[in-house]
Design an enzyme around this catalytic site. Structure first.
Site, PDB file in Angstrom:
ATOM      1  N   GLN A  22       0.853  -1.198   0.000  1.00 51.06           N
ATOM      2  CA  GLN A  22       0.000   0.000   0.000  1.00 51.06           C
ATOM      3  C   GLN A  22       0.884   1.242   0.000  1.00 51.06           C
ATOM      4  O   GLN A  22       0.592   2.218  -0.701  1.00 51.06           O
ATOM      5  CB  GLN A  22      -0.932   0.002   1.224  1.00 51.06           C
ATOM      6  CG  GLN A  22      -1.937  -1.150   1.258  1.00 51.06           C
ATOM      7  CD  GLN A  22      -3.113  -0.992   0.284  1.00 51.06           C
ATOM      8  OE1 GLN A  22      -3.392   0.101  -0.204  1.00 51.06           O
ATOM      9  NE2 GLN A  22      -3.801  -2.089   0.002  1.00 51.06           N
ATOM     10  N   ARG A  31       0.210   9.498  -9.146  1.00 55.69           N
ATOM     11  CA  ARG A  31      -1.068   8.861  -8.822  1.00 55.69           C
ATOM     12  C   ARG A  31      -1.790   9.636  -7.723  1.00 55.69           C
ATOM     13  O   ARG A  31      -2.977   9.972  -7.845  1.00 55.69           O
ATOM     14  CB  ARG A  31      -0.789   7.422  -8.344  1.00 55.69           C
ATOM     15  CG  ARG A  31      -2.017   6.566  -8.094  1.00 55.69           C
ATOM     16  CD  ARG A  31      -1.641   5.245  -7.400  1.00 55.69           C
ATOM     17  NE  ARG A  31      -1.694   5.412  -5.951  1.00 55.69           N
ATOM     18  CZ  ARG A  31      -2.644   4.895  -5.157  1.00 55.69           C
ATOM     19  NH1 ARG A  31      -3.596   4.148  -5.663  1.00 55.69           N
ATOM     20  NH2 ARG A  31      -2.626   5.116  -3.856  1.00 55.69           N
ATOM     21  N   GLY A 139     -12.406  -0.747  -3.133  1.00 54.79           N
ATOM     22  CA  GLY A 139     -11.031  -1.161  -2.854  1.00 54.79           C
ATOM     23  C   GLY A 139     -10.283  -0.045  -2.164  1.00 54.79           C
ATOM     24  O   GLY A 139      -9.355   0.530  -2.704  1.00 54.79           O
ATOM     25  N   GLU A 161     -13.236  -2.836   1.214  1.00 50.78           N
ATOM     26  CA  GLU A 161     -11.920  -3.436   0.973  1.00 50.78           C
ATOM     27  C   GLU A 161     -11.980  -4.907   1.350  1.00 50.78           C
ATOM     28  O   GLU A 161     -12.495  -5.257   2.407  1.00 50.78           O
ATOM     29  CB  GLU A 161     -10.855  -2.692   1.805  1.00 50.78           C
ATOM     30  CG  GLU A 161      -9.485  -3.361   1.888  1.00 50.78           C
ATOM     31  CD  GLU A 161      -8.788  -3.517   0.538  1.00 50.78           C
ATOM     32  OE1 GLU A 161      -8.882  -2.597  -0.293  1.00 50.78           O
ATOM     33  OE2 GLU A 161      -8.168  -4.578   0.309  1.00 50.78           O
ATOM     34  N   GLU A 190     -18.227  -7.419  -4.608  1.00 51.92           N
ATOM     35  CA  GLU A 190     -19.283  -8.196  -5.225  1.00 51.92           C
ATOM     36  C   GLU A 190     -20.280  -8.705  -4.188  1.00 51.92           C
ATOM     37  O   GLU A 190     -21.416  -9.048  -4.523  1.00 51.92           O
ATOM     38  CB  GLU A 190     -18.689  -9.386  -5.978  1.00 51.92           C
ATOM     39  CG  GLU A 190     -18.006  -9.048  -7.289  1.00 51.92           C
ATOM     40  CD  GLU A 190     -16.656  -8.328  -7.154  1.00 51.92           C
ATOM     41  OE1 GLU A 190     -16.193  -8.116  -6.005  1.00 51.92           O
ATOM     42  OE2 GLU A 190     -16.076  -7.971  -8.176  1.00 51.92           O
ATOM     43  N   GLU A 204      -9.415   3.347  -7.275  1.00 49.26           N
ATOM     44  CA  GLU A 204      -8.146   3.253  -7.985  1.00 49.26           C
ATOM     45  C   GLU A 204      -8.003   1.781  -8.344  1.00 49.26           C
ATOM     46  O   GLU A 204      -7.527   0.980  -7.549  1.00 49.26           O
ATOM     47  CB  GLU A 204      -6.998   3.751  -7.108  1.00 49.26           C
ATOM     48  CG  GLU A 204      -5.797   4.128  -7.937  1.00 49.26           C
ATOM     49  CD  GLU A 204      -5.005   2.929  -8.394  1.00 49.26           C
ATOM     50  OE1 GLU A 204      -5.425   2.268  -9.381  1.00 49.26           O
ATOM     51  OE2 GLU A 204      -3.981   2.656  -7.776  1.00 49.26           O
ATOM     52  N   GLU A 213      -5.150  -7.396 -13.799  1.00 49.97           N
ATOM     53  CA  GLU A 213      -5.837  -7.567 -12.510  1.00 49.97           C
ATOM     54  C   GLU A 213      -7.355  -7.620 -12.669  1.00 49.97           C
ATOM     55  O   GLU A 213      -8.048  -8.059 -11.754  1.00 49.97           O
ATOM     56  CB  GLU A 213      -5.496  -6.449 -11.499  1.00 49.97           C
ATOM     57  CG  GLU A 213      -4.059  -6.450 -11.060  1.00 49.97           C
ATOM     58  CD  GLU A 213      -3.794  -5.402  -9.980  1.00 49.97           C
ATOM     59  OE1 GLU A 213      -4.672  -5.156  -9.130  1.00 49.97           O
ATOM     60  OE2 GLU A 213      -2.690  -4.833  -9.991  1.00 49.97           O
TER      61      GLU A 213
HETATM   62  N1  LIG Z   1     -13.610  -6.814  -5.605  1.00 57.17           N
HETATM   63  C1  LIG Z   1     -12.984  -6.167  -4.629  1.00 57.17           C
HETATM   64  N2  LIG Z   1     -13.602  -5.962  -3.432  1.00 57.17           N
HETATM   65  C2  LIG Z   1     -12.949  -5.299  -2.435  1.00 57.17           C
HETATM   66  N3  LIG Z   1     -11.704  -4.818  -2.539  1.00 57.17           N
HETATM   67  C3  LIG Z   1     -11.062  -4.981  -3.716  1.00 57.17           C
HETATM   68  C4  LIG Z   1     -11.658  -5.661  -4.796  1.00 57.17           C
HETATM   69  N4  LIG Z   1     -10.768  -5.709  -5.823  1.00 57.17           N
HETATM   70  C5  LIG Z   1      -9.659  -5.087  -5.390  1.00 57.17           C
HETATM   71  N5  LIG Z   1      -9.827  -4.641  -4.122  1.00 57.17           N
HETATM   72  C6  LIG Z   1      -8.857  -3.884  -3.318  1.00 57.17           C
HETATM   73  O1  LIG Z   1      -8.646  -2.683  -4.018  1.00 57.17           O
HETATM   74  C7  LIG Z   1      -7.407  -2.114  -3.673  1.00 57.17           C
HETATM   75  C8  LIG Z   1      -6.788  -1.560  -4.953  1.00 57.17           C
HETATM   76  S1  LIG Z   1      -5.314  -0.627  -4.685  1.00 57.17           S
HETATM   77  C9  LIG Z   1      -5.931   0.979  -4.266  1.00 57.17           C
HETATM   78  C10 LIG Z   1      -5.965   1.255  -2.774  1.00 57.17           C
HETATM   79  C11 LIG Z   1      -6.421   2.627  -2.367  1.00 57.17           C
HETATM   80  N6  LIG Z   1      -7.755   2.940  -2.869  1.00 57.17           N
HETATM   81  C12 LIG Z   1      -5.456   3.668  -2.857  1.00 57.17           C
HETATM   82  O2  LIG Z   1      -5.800   4.381  -3.806  1.00 57.17           O
HETATM   83  O3  LIG Z   1      -4.359   3.769  -2.322  1.00 57.17           O
HETATM   84  C13 LIG Z   1      -6.611  -3.219  -3.022  1.00 57.17           C
HETATM   85  O4  LIG Z   1      -6.417  -2.924  -1.655  1.00 57.17           O
HETATM   86  C14 LIG Z   1      -7.470  -4.467  -3.201  1.00 57.17           C
HETATM   87  O5  LIG Z   1      -7.372  -5.370  -2.109  1.00 57.17           O
END
Ligand SMILES: Nc1ncnc2c1ncn2[C@@H]1O[C@H](CSCC[C@H](N)C(=O)O)[C@@H](O)[C@H]1O
Ligand SMILES: Nc1ncnc2c1ncn2[C@@H]1O[C@H](CSCC[C@H](N)C(=O)O)[C@@H](O)[C@H]1O
Lengths: 444, 444
Positions: A22, A31, A139, A161, A190, A204, A213
């Site tokens: 992270q 970003r 996420g 998350e 989901e 993001e 991904e």
């Molecule tokens: N279907 C899903 N449900 C919940 N979390 C998800 C997901 N797919 C991805 N993620 C989460 O989404 C994050 C993407 S990385 C971005 C992290 C944060 N928003 C930032 O901008 O710093 C990851 O922590 C991953 O675990």
């Protein structure tokens, strides 16, 4: 299909559960600036003031009587009137209860957004709406975007998350004083249920070369279930780019491949000499395995802009508000690039992406923000570029046209990874055309 | 428990599906020599000649009448008489034919082992047994051990492998001319069904520090289902060793850890300054994560024997014929080591293992082979040693006694990985005793 059932959830989240990972993302200034600016330069989207707000602000801190139609017996006051976060319990609790009183007391503060309603109908007397927006962060990771949205004035932010990172997100939310606004929810997007629809979805979700991904699937799923009809997506648009490049990596990878094959032949001899087993029959398969590894696996690289030797082309545009999973399952495009450097070699192609934050149609961003991962010395990102190297490389001159048909599909074994194919042609200004060459790559 | 239900199968096999990885193992000369010698120096175990063999050999190539007691009506001859390896082809060929008489014709060759039996009882007249053994290779990978067993004279080798490596194993078996003997079976050992019990189970199941990967569970499972009562295990015994070591890795890892924490503090400042979010609350968790990564993760290392500064101790002995899963789920031991070098530091402990090939009780190996992964300049293995580093390191002198209680358990999240704990004490010859220190490690 509305969803891609082949997308893996069990293993995907592993890396995201580490603070170190992270932190890598949080240290990507390009970003971070893009999301930060998209939120704070368009703060109006998160606390969109309306007329009622002046009344609301005038009443802040005072106790007000709110007249409600008489509906028989009631158990306790919370059933009647609630600030936003109380609204839920109120609605939930009310539906089963008989309302008996004729008035209730409200205490207003600047932090809440109150509306005396029953089943969505104003109950008369007072109708307040500070215009603050509800947000879903898909996420949320460390929670950073959710915290910013709260700081920008959102009324409520649902921060979903899948990993245990939620524990850290909760701590951050609390020490940054937005725990009344940000609700961190642990679960996969989901599967979670939100108490209401939201005005804005922020996320993001971008992987290497945008779609690696396949996380945008989850954003689409969130949008279709939880975004209000006139809601906005942050980011709102995304594009994929391709350009021809030159790079020393081509020769390097070929050397590595050849030395690996030399090792193999030494190994064959030793195994036959010492252990009486001839393994030569495996040479073909070993060669394929090594080719795939050294020559057909696309590479992460942070290119210098000088390495781009032809005009970049857009191969995909995504409108985040309307895109469907079917539309991103596979990307197909014809593109052409004109070589801009004389007497050089095309080592291969580089792919990158950009995203834009344009708000919604009804509520366009006043400051449109762009996040680009194009080759750059000043503003490199952790995404870098995805590099696809050709073997052999191609001699080119200024003015030559490199045309290709591009296709990208999800890998059969792992739908979060991709397989890419280029069928590539070179046309010289003279009209001379070199035969088409097909190259396959894996984005691992 | 008889089995550990928590052991993962879905992801475990990934690396083994690459020829590159199999080649790494096949290039480990110490490993290869040990298995090769255990088989070929004890070839008698695989083609154990008995008296009947002379009769068998005299009859080779000729057609012999085999009298079988009349049992009234019967459908096909397979009920009456069966050679082992011919059994199948014979069954296939014969089953369509009607046998009407009370005798049958057998054609003998040197490659088969025939016995006229019914339900295990000799039918009289002829009883032939060339004494060749049946073998099961658990996790055959490229098929190398199975091929050797066939070359050593086994009658039949079942070569079970979970990955697609079976395709390569089949090719190798064929080009090495043992396809009539080696039967490659794709599937996980726990799920496949063999047509018969076997005399010998051979397997290369050893992971880092012996038990990492928990693959011995699968060997136990195979043994309990498929090994004949007097069968043999290859290898037959295994031991785990621990010794105190000195190593520069201790300081190096500490430096890396400290520089990672410095980065973190820089990151905190930047995030607060640029983005208005204070992340200091995560410092404790980040520190733990980094400590775990840099200081508590045991390391692969190929140690020089000089780095071992105390007497090695055995912490576990496994009799492969009798061990149960319960006995290897967790390893607990008290051990003591006397420091053999003066004025040095204990940087930590190193762990390694050895295995022995002793045949079975009834049929002991004439040449006992040992495969050791102890620190060695001449005979290093790809297993190296597993290194557990202490922070801080411990000053010691010759004659000091390092005592520790050791325990190793499977990781909760992944039962193929391990967690190790040392409670460590230092006793000086004077009788002075330093307080016990507890250190935890992860074998990843
Ligand atoms: N279907 C899903 N449900 C919940 N979390 C998800 C997901 N797919 C991805 N993620 C989460 O989404 C994050 C993407 S990385 C971005 C992290 C944060 N928003 C930032 O901008 O710093 C990851 O922590 C991953 O675990
Ligand atoms: N339960 C199980 N069933 C089938 N194969 C297994 C297994 N557990 C591990 N394996 C396989 O066992 C092999 C161990 S590596 C040893 C390979 C080969 N016998 C050699 O000595 O070179 C791997 O190929 C792995 O895929």
């Amino acid at each position: 299909p509305a969803v891609d059932k082949g997308v893996d959830f069990a293993n995907y989240f592993c890396t995201y559960a580490f603070l170190f990972h992270q932190k890598e993302m949080l240290s990507d200034r390009v970003r971070m600036d893009a999301y930060y600016n998209s939120i704070f330069q368009n703060q109006i989207h998160f606390r969109n003031k309306k007329e009622t707000v002046s009344l609301y602000e005038a009443l802040a801190g005072s106790i007000v009587m709110c007249f409600v139609a008489h509906h028989g017996q009631h158990r306790n006051r919370k059933h009647y009137c609630a600030g936003y976060s109380l609204l839920r319990s109120w609605e939930n609790n009310v539906s089963g209860n008989v309302i008996s009183g004729t008035y209730i007391l409200l205490k207003f503060s600047n932090d809440c957004d109150l509306r005396c309603t029953k089943n969505g109908t104003d109950l008369g007397g007072i109708c307040l709406n500070c215009g603050k927006k509800t947000v879903l962060d898909v996420g949320t990771g460390s929670g950073i975007l959710a915290i910013w949205c709260a700081q920008a004035g959102a009324r409520k932010v649902y921060a979903v998350e899948a990993t245990k990172m939620t524990e850290h997100a909760r701590e951050l939310v609390k020490t940054n004083g937005v725990e009344d606004i940000v609700e961190v929810i642990e679960g996969s997007m989901e599967e979670v249920t939100l108490p209401e629809k939201v005005d804005i979805i922020i996320s993001e979700w971008m992987g290497y070369f945008l779609l690696r991904e396949s996380m945008f699937d989850s954003v689409i799923c969130a949008r279709d279930r939880w975004l209000k009809p006139n809601g906005a997506m942050y980011p709102s648009h995304a594009r994929m780019w391709i350009a021809p490049i030159r790079s020393g990596l081509g020769d390097q990878k070929m050397d590595e491949y050849e030395s690996s094959m030399n090792d193999w032949f030494g190994f064959l001899e030793e195994t036959e000499a010492h252990y009486g087993v001839n393994m030569n029959v495996l040479t073909k398969s070993f060669r394929e395995e090594q080719k795939k590894y050294y020559l057909q696996t696309s590479l992460w690289n942070s290119l210098h802009p000088h390495q781009v030797i032809g005009t970049p082309a857009i191969i995909k545009e995504i409108d985040c508000l309307n895109a469907t999973v079917s539309e991103i399952l596979s990307v197909k495009a014809q593109f052409s690039s004109t070589i801009t450097t004389d007497k050089t070699r095309v080592s291969g192609f580089a792919g990158w992406f950009d995203v834009h934050f344009r708000g919604s149609r009804d509520n366009p961003a006043t400051q449109e923000v762009e996040l680009t991962t194009a080759p750059s010395t000043d503003n490199p990102t952790h995404w870098g570029q995805q590099v696809f190297l050709f073997h052999p490389q191609l001699r080119v001159n200024e003015g030559d046209a490199v045309g290709a048909s591009f296709s990208m599909n999800r890998s059969k074994e792992n739908h979060r990874l991709m397989e890419v194919e280029f069928v590539c042609e070179l046309r010289q200004p003279s009209g001379k055309c070199l035969p088409a060459v097909t190259s396959k790559f894996y984005i691992e």
